[in-house]
Design a protein around this motif. Structure first.
Motif, mmCIF file in Angstrom:
data_model
loop_
_atom_site.group_PDB
_atom_site.id
_atom_site.type_symbol
_atom_site.label_atom_id
_atom_site.label_comp_id
_atom_site.label_asym_id
_atom_site.label_seq_id
_atom_site.Cartn_x
_atom_site.Cartn_y
_atom_site.Cartn_z
ATOM 1 N N LEU B 26 50.148 38.543 85.849
ATOM 2 C CA LEU B 26 49.377 39.772 86.065
ATOM 3 C C LEU B 26 50.314 40.963 86.313
ATOM 4 O O LEU B 26 50.130 42.038 85.732
ATOM 5 C CB LEU B 26 48.415 39.584 87.249
ATOM 6 C CG LEU B 26 47.613 40.819 87.662
ATOM 7 C CD1 LEU B 26 46.705 41.288 86.536
ATOM 8 C CD2 LEU B 26 46.780 40.524 88.911
ATOM 9 N N LYS B 39 42.692 43.594 85.672
ATOM 10 C CA LYS B 39 42.702 44.210 87.006
ATOM 11 C C LYS B 39 43.150 43.231 88.078
ATOM 12 O O LYS B 39 42.970 42.026 87.937
ATOM 13 C CB LYS B 39 41.294 44.710 87.368
ATOM 14 C CG LYS B 39 40.676 45.663 86.351
ATOM 15 C CD LYS B 39 41.470 46.940 86.220
ATOM 16 C CE LYS B 39 40.897 47.867 85.173
ATOM 17 N NZ LYS B 39 41.816 48.935 84.800
ATOM 18 N N GLU B 40 43.636 43.773 89.179
ATOM 19 C CA GLU B 40 43.944 42.938 90.346
ATOM 20 C C GLU B 40 42.953 43.261 91.459
ATOM 21 O O GLU B 40 42.957 44.354 92.009
ATOM 22 C CB GLU B 40 45.368 43.178 90.847
ATOM 23 C CG GLU B 40 45.625 42.403 92.134
ATOM 24 C CD GLU B 40 47.094 42.220 92.482
ATOM 25 O OE1 GLU B 40 47.955 42.515 91.634
ATOM 26 O OE2 GLU B 40 47.365 41.771 93.608
ATOM 27 N N GLY B 41 42.090 42.297 91.764
ATOM 28 C CA GLY B 41 41.144 42.513 92.860
ATOM 29 C C GLY B 41 41.553 41.795 94.131
ATOM 30 O O GLY B 41 41.115 42.140 95.213
ATOM 31 N N CYS B 42 42.380 40.736 93.970
ATOM 32 C CA CYS B 42 42.728 39.957 95.166
ATOM 33 C C CYS B 42 44.129 39.371 95.109
ATOM 34 O O CYS B 42 44.776 39.239 96.132
ATOM 35 C CB CYS B 42 41.709 38.832 95.377
ATOM 36 S SG CYS B 42 41.778 37.547 94.116
ATOM 37 N N GLY B 43 44.592 39.001 93.941
ATOM 38 C CA GLY B 43 45.917 38.395 93.839
ATOM 39 C C GLY B 43 45.969 36.956 94.316
ATOM 40 O O GLY B 43 47.039 36.364 94.402
ATOM 41 N N GLY B 45 43.397 34.501 93.262
ATOM 42 C CA GLY B 45 42.546 33.602 92.484
ATOM 43 C C GLY B 45 41.095 33.569 92.920
ATOM 44 O O GLY B 45 40.360 32.668 92.538
ATOM 45 N N ASP B 46 40.652 34.545 93.689
ATOM 46 C CA ASP B 46 39.291 34.500 94.235
ATOM 47 C C ASP B 46 38.296 35.455 93.585
ATOM 48 O O ASP B 46 37.106 35.389 93.886
ATOM 49 C CB ASP B 46 39.320 34.810 95.739
ATOM 50 C CG ASP B 46 40.172 33.818 96.509
ATOM 51 O OD1 ASP B 46 40.049 32.608 96.226
ATOM 52 O OD2 ASP B 46 40.966 34.243 97.366
ATOM 53 N N CYS B 47 38.759 36.379 92.719
ATOM 54 C CA CYS B 47 37.815 37.396 92.240
ATOM 55 C C CYS B 47 37.630 37.412 90.728
ATOM 56 O O CYS B 47 36.648 37.968 90.239
ATOM 57 C CB CYS B 47 38.226 38.785 92.722
ATOM 58 S SG CYS B 47 39.599 39.505 91.806
ATOM 59 N N GLY B 48 38.564 36.898 89.975
ATOM 60 C CA GLY B 48 38.413 36.839 88.526
ATOM 61 C C GLY B 48 38.645 38.144 87.778
ATOM 62 O O GLY B 48 38.522 38.183 86.558
ATOM 63 N N ALA B 49 39.010 39.204 88.484
ATOM 64 C CA ALA B 49 39.234 40.491 87.807
ATOM 65 C C ALA B 49 40.425 40.431 86.869
ATOM 66 O O ALA B 49 40.550 41.235 85.956
ATOM 67 C CB ALA B 49 39.447 41.600 88.838
ATOM 68 N N CYS B 50 41.304 39.453 87.089
ATOM 69 C CA CYS B 50 42.532 39.339 86.307
ATOM 70 C C CYS B 50 42.400 38.303 85.193
ATOM 71 O O CYS B 50 43.413 37.857 84.646
ATOM 72 C CB CYS B 50 43.671 38.950 87.233
ATOM 73 S SG CYS B 50 43.399 37.320 87.944
ATOM 74 N N CYS B 60 43.201 32.761 85.769
ATOM 75 C CA CYS B 60 43.447 33.952 86.582
ATOM 76 C C CYS B 60 44.925 34.285 86.418
ATOM 77 O O CYS B 60 45.781 33.495 86.829
ATOM 78 C CB CYS B 60 43.161 33.674 88.058
ATOM 79 S SG CYS B 60 41.434 33.361 88.396
ATOM 80 N N CYS B 62 46.726 36.188 87.964
ATOM 81 C CA CYS B 62 47.445 36.358 89.239
ATOM 82 C C CYS B 62 47.960 35.024 89.756
ATOM 83 O O CYS B 62 48.776 34.987 90.667
ATOM 84 C CB CYS B 62 46.565 37.035 90.283
ATOM 85 S SG CYS B 62 45.220 36.007 90.902
HETATM 86 S S1 FES Z 1 43.231 39.205 91.025
HETATM 87 FE FE1 FES Z 1 41.542 38.203 91.899
HETATM 88 S S2 FES Z 1 41.579 36.319 90.867
HETATM 89 FE FE2 FES Z 1 43.371 37.263 90.179
#
Ligand code: FES
Ligand code: FES
Lengths: 751, 157
Positions: B26, B39-43, B45-50, B60, B62
């Motif tokens: 990422l 996108k990076e929402g959490c870094g 592995g919890d949000c899936g934005a990446c 993911c 990230c």
């Molecule tokens: S940034 Fe949230 S899962 Fe990768």
């Protein structure tokens, strides 16, 4: 005709349709630039060092080793900010970077800018902070006790009653009528204490900014924010700058819900940029977002309501205690005002206390203060109905606030849509659908004030007759589309002839933050007025061409026409023709409008929730959910529905799972999306939206804000549904599986 | 620490880069290649934005190291449309107003595309479970689910 020249009874052509949003393609192809997406030449990456202690005196900070690390270009601490201003540092600055004390777990103490994120991270480990650990408090009731550790001194307002610790900083009281008499007239009184935990707005985009500041005191700042004018005001104050020297450009914003109405990192990036002489990008991690931005208040509340056998509420009383972190805030005031707003009451009294704790300073979250108070009130109303064997929807209709009701917080309501909304819920098939074992149906009303505020809009008529609208409110959920629709409607042209953009702070006058559900209302109102100003100018130009009086020209369907038979015989002149000739008739044509918009018009909603509780695990499944809300007039119904659905699901999350968990050590235990569990797709059913349109007399098209009310009802709707499904009255949120399970077990053990 | 030389194919193009051993894929996509649609929402592995696909598998980014991507084929949101032509999922997201802020949208589109490649006719509940790793805080998912089901229907016909 009213002074606003309201046209909400006319037939609309563009309003109420669902055109594509102007920023849509960029957002589905990954081109849209959010806060962290900008890269500029020679840019540095910044990282923040945060306190691991909830409350500690900062004895010293040694940054020398970090500064020596290869690739580190600047390090700042609170000392770097003292040169910008002789005044006592503002709460906002002290929240952005700790001065004498670290006030919560995660409070920023220093920051580094370096050639890469990797180097910046390594540098943080080389900063040596010496702390003297102080006793801490994170619970609202504990913090009020006279023997509590004091979080932050010197904030107690004069009207705060005696008998509490110095953490109690403000006190509010609202209401009218004779409570004793009211309770005497009741056949049943229910009194309960409720608790809610802090929730986070949970926007998926972490805070991010890119700052570039030069030694002559000029700066450019790019950031994700709900209000760049507010960012400018706060940063200019902290940095000792004149507003004109700080240009703030808002990026696309990845959600805010109130949490991006203030600043957390922007002054740090500016100071690092000034010190290093280079642009600095600063992006928060998710852990930082949870620990050091602005979650909601947590609350402890007592509610007492009396009702007659046939369902008349005789008196209502609420005492609200909200903690909002280490600095004072006024959220409990809005809680105390909104608690009983849905009811027409003879006797009502609400009181609120704001309390300091060692937690991050709360920020707004969708209808700030209202969800907690209304959850408590609506839960007690439901319990009364259940005990008296009354239909909870009928009872709400019976006691509902309406036009002419003196509200519990003072003002008398104008046209409001509460009864219509309740009637719609009553008629909806959802309300009478059968339920099975372990299932329950909950209902709750919700309310929000809605705001207007300072707003500027410029509307340019381009030479080809198309329209450019310039506004100053970041678009979080499709507002550029609705603003373009209102411009097109007023001008009598098609939607695709209008493009709306959001300007930086230098291109328009001040605009209040995107908050208070104000944008479609206030920016819409200013856009309509700006369009009317442009129309007036176009009619004037045409009057010159036709050689008749200005008053003899009228605007219809995108063209100027003679006002009547006496004005003369002329063919209509279209906006394209007028625009093409504008250079010859006096110059380019534009309309603009600047206003402190009033008349926002309150908003009510009613939610119905069906749940099933698993008695083995204590987990709750939402089976069916319907949202009824008065939108005044839905400009773009899809985005109105989106607000209703999104707010409802945030409220469901708050009711069932979301909470800040602090350990004995005062540290946040669940600063991540794995442990702070927001609803995911598989948790939910479809959320059915039912839009009611009871026009707001304060807006030319009848618009009411819709963004916030939707988060208010779910807390009580879910609580009431779970309480009815289990036959246990719950009074603490969230209703997480372990909590529900332990109550179920207790119930079995108690027989 | 010396950097690692990596060769990949991203959205059909051969791309080489140098990365620190601890840098995530990422970070590389965003900071080095400026493919900021991911996108990076959490870094964590919890949000899936990446979300991206790596050799056809939804991951993911990230949670993947840049160095792990050697000799792999990567698809990101930037590769989803074809010139002027949007992918049916992209079009349906616009038609259904399935985005509000839009920051979750790239990740959800990539994840949904990967679902429809495996299962062209998913039920509502299959879509909900497949997308359970992609957080959206704005929409309540309702319009997202409808858009995916509608796109699936169109792609089948
Ligand atoms: S940034 Fe949230 S899962 Fe990768
Ligand atoms: S649209 Fe904002 S997070 Fe999904």
């Amino acid at each position: 005709m009213s002074p606003l020249d309201n046209t909400y009874e006319k037939q609309f052509k563009v309003i109420g349709t669902r055109p594509p949003r102007p920023d849509g393609i960029e957002k589905v192809t990954g081109k849209a630039q959010y806060g962290a997406d900008l890269y500029v030449p020679d840019m540095l990456y910044a990282k923040i060092l945060r306190s691991p202690h909830p409350h500690a005196k900062i004895i010293s900070i040694d940054t020398s080793e970090a500064e020596k690390l290869d690739g580190v270009k600047a390090v700042v601490t609170s000392k770097d900010f003292s040169k910008f201003s002789d005044n006592k540092p503002s709460d906002t600055l002290v929240n952005c970077i700790a001065h004498e004390k670290a006030l919560y777990d995660g409070h920023c103490v220093a920051a580094v800018a370096a050639l890469s994120n990797t180097i910046a991270k390594s540098a943080l480990k080389l900063i040596n902070v010496e702390y003297e650990i102080l006793p801490h408090v994170t619970d609202v009731d504990e913090a009020m006790k006279t023997d509590s550790p004091i979080v932050n001194k010197g904030y107690v307002l004069e009207n705060v009653p005696k008998g509490f610790s110095e953490n109690v900083t403000s006190y509010y009281e609202f209401g009218h009528g004779d409570l004793d008499n009211g309770f005497n007239n009741a056949d049943l009184i229910v009194e309960r204490t409720f608790k809610t935990e802090a929730a986070h707005q949970g926007y998926i985009e972490p805070h991010a900014c890119l700052a570039s500041m030069t030694p002559d005191g000029k700066a450019d700042l790019w950031c994700c924010t709900q209000g760049h004018y507010n960012v400018r005001a706060l940063c200019a104050d902290i940095m000792g700058m004149e507003s004109s020297q700080l240009r703030v450009t808002p990026s696309e914003i990845g959600g805010g819900f109130g949490g991006k109405t203030t600043i957390f990192i922007e002054p740090i990036a500016l100071a690092l940029s000034l010190k290093s002489g280079k642009p600095v990008k600063l992006v928060m991690t998710r852990d930082e977002v949870f620990k050091a931005t602005g979650p909601t208040v947590s609350s402890s509340m007592d509610v007492k309501i009396g009702m007659t056998k046939d369902g008349v509420i005789t008196a209502g009383e609420a005492n609200l205690r909200y903690q909002g972190g280490a600095f004072p805030n006024g959220t409990v005031e809005m809680g105390a005002q909104s608690a009983f707003a849905a009811y027409d009451l003879k006797a009502v009294r609400t009181k609120g206390w704001n309390v300091l704790t060692n937690r991050p300073k709360q920020a707004a979250y969708r209808a700030p203060g209202a969800p907690q108070a209304i959850y408590a009130v609506e839960s007690v109303v439901d319990e009364l109905c259940q005990k008296l064997n009354l239909d909870p929807l009928e009872i709400r209709i019976k006691n509902a606030a309406k036009k002419g009701t003196k509200s519990s917080y003072g003002p008398t309501f104008d046209d409001i849509g509460l009864i219509a909304t309740l009637e719609a819920a009553k008629k909806h098939p959802h309300y009478l659908a059968p339920l099975e074992e372990n299932q329950g149906r909950g209902l709750s009303c919700g309310f929000w004030f809605n705001f207007g505020g300072d707003t500027c809009v410029t509307l340019n008529v381009n030479f080809d007759g198309t329209i450019g609208v310039t506004e100053g409110n970041p678009d979080i959920g499709g507002s550029r589309a609705s603003i373009s629709q209102m411009a097109a409607e007023e001008l009598g042209i098609s939607y695709d002839k209008v493009r709306t953009i959001i300007a930086d702070t230098n291109s328009l006058g001040h605009n209040e933050v995107t908050d208070g559900s104000r944008v479609t209302f206030a920016v819409g109102l200013a856009t309509i007025k700006a369009a009317r100003a442009a129309i007036k100018e176009m009619c004037k130009r045409v009057s010159l061409i036709w050689g008749i009086d200005e008053d003899a020209v009228r605007w219809e369907n995108g063209s100027a026409i003679p006002a009547g038979p006496n004005a003369g015989q002329f063919d209509p002149m279209s906006i394209e023709e007028i625009a093409a000739m504008s250079s010859q008739t006096g110059g380019p044509i534009a309309g603009h409008h600047e206003v402190n918009a009033e008349g926002a018009g309150v908003s009510f909603g009613v939610h119905l929730a069906d749940v099933e509780v698993d008695k083995e695990t204590g987990s709750t499944k939402v089976l069916r959910y319907t949202v009824f809300q008065d939108a005044g007039k839905a400009i773009h119904p899809s985005y109105v529905e989106g607000q209703m659905q999104g707010g409802a699901v945030q409220g469901i999350g708050w009711a069932l799972n979301e909470e800040y968990i602090y350990g004995e050590d005062g540290r946040l235990q669940n600063a991540g999306f794995l442990d702070y569990r927001i609803p995911v797709a598989s948790d939910l059913p479809m959320i059915e939206p039912v839009i009611l349109e009871i026009p707001n007399p304060g807006h030319p098209y009848g618009v009411r804000g819709v963004g916030e009310t939707s988060i208010v009802p779910p807390l009580a709707a879910i609580n009431n549904a779970v309480s009815r499904a289990t036959n246990i009255r719950f009074s603490e949120l969230p209703l997480s599986p372990p909590k529900v399970l332990s109550s179920l077990k207790k119930e079995i053990n108690d027989g | 620490m010396s950097q690692v030389h990596i060769k990949t194919k991203i959205n059909g193009d051969n791309i080489e880069f140098l990365c620190d051993p601890e840098e995530t894929l990422l970070d590389i996509l965003r900071d080095k290649l400026h493919l900021t649609g991911t996108k990076e929402g959490c870094g964590t592995g919890d949000c899936g934005a990446c979300s991206i696909t790596l050799d056809g598998k939804l991951v993911c980014s990230c949670l993947v190291l840049g160095a792990e991507a050697d000799n792999s084929e990567i698809s990101t949101i930037e590769g989803m449309s074809n010139g002027e032509k949007l992918h049916p999922l992209q079009q349906k997201f616009l038609d259904h107003a399935a985005l509000q802020c839009g920051v979750c949208t790239p990740g959800i589109l990539v994840a949904a595309k990967s679902l429809l490649e495996k299962n062209p006719d998913p039920t509502e509940s299959e879509v909900r479970y497949w997308l359970a790793g992609n957080l959206c805080r704005c929409t309540g998912y309702d319009k997202i689910i409808k858009a995916v089901l509608d796109a699936a229907k169109e792609m089948r016909s």
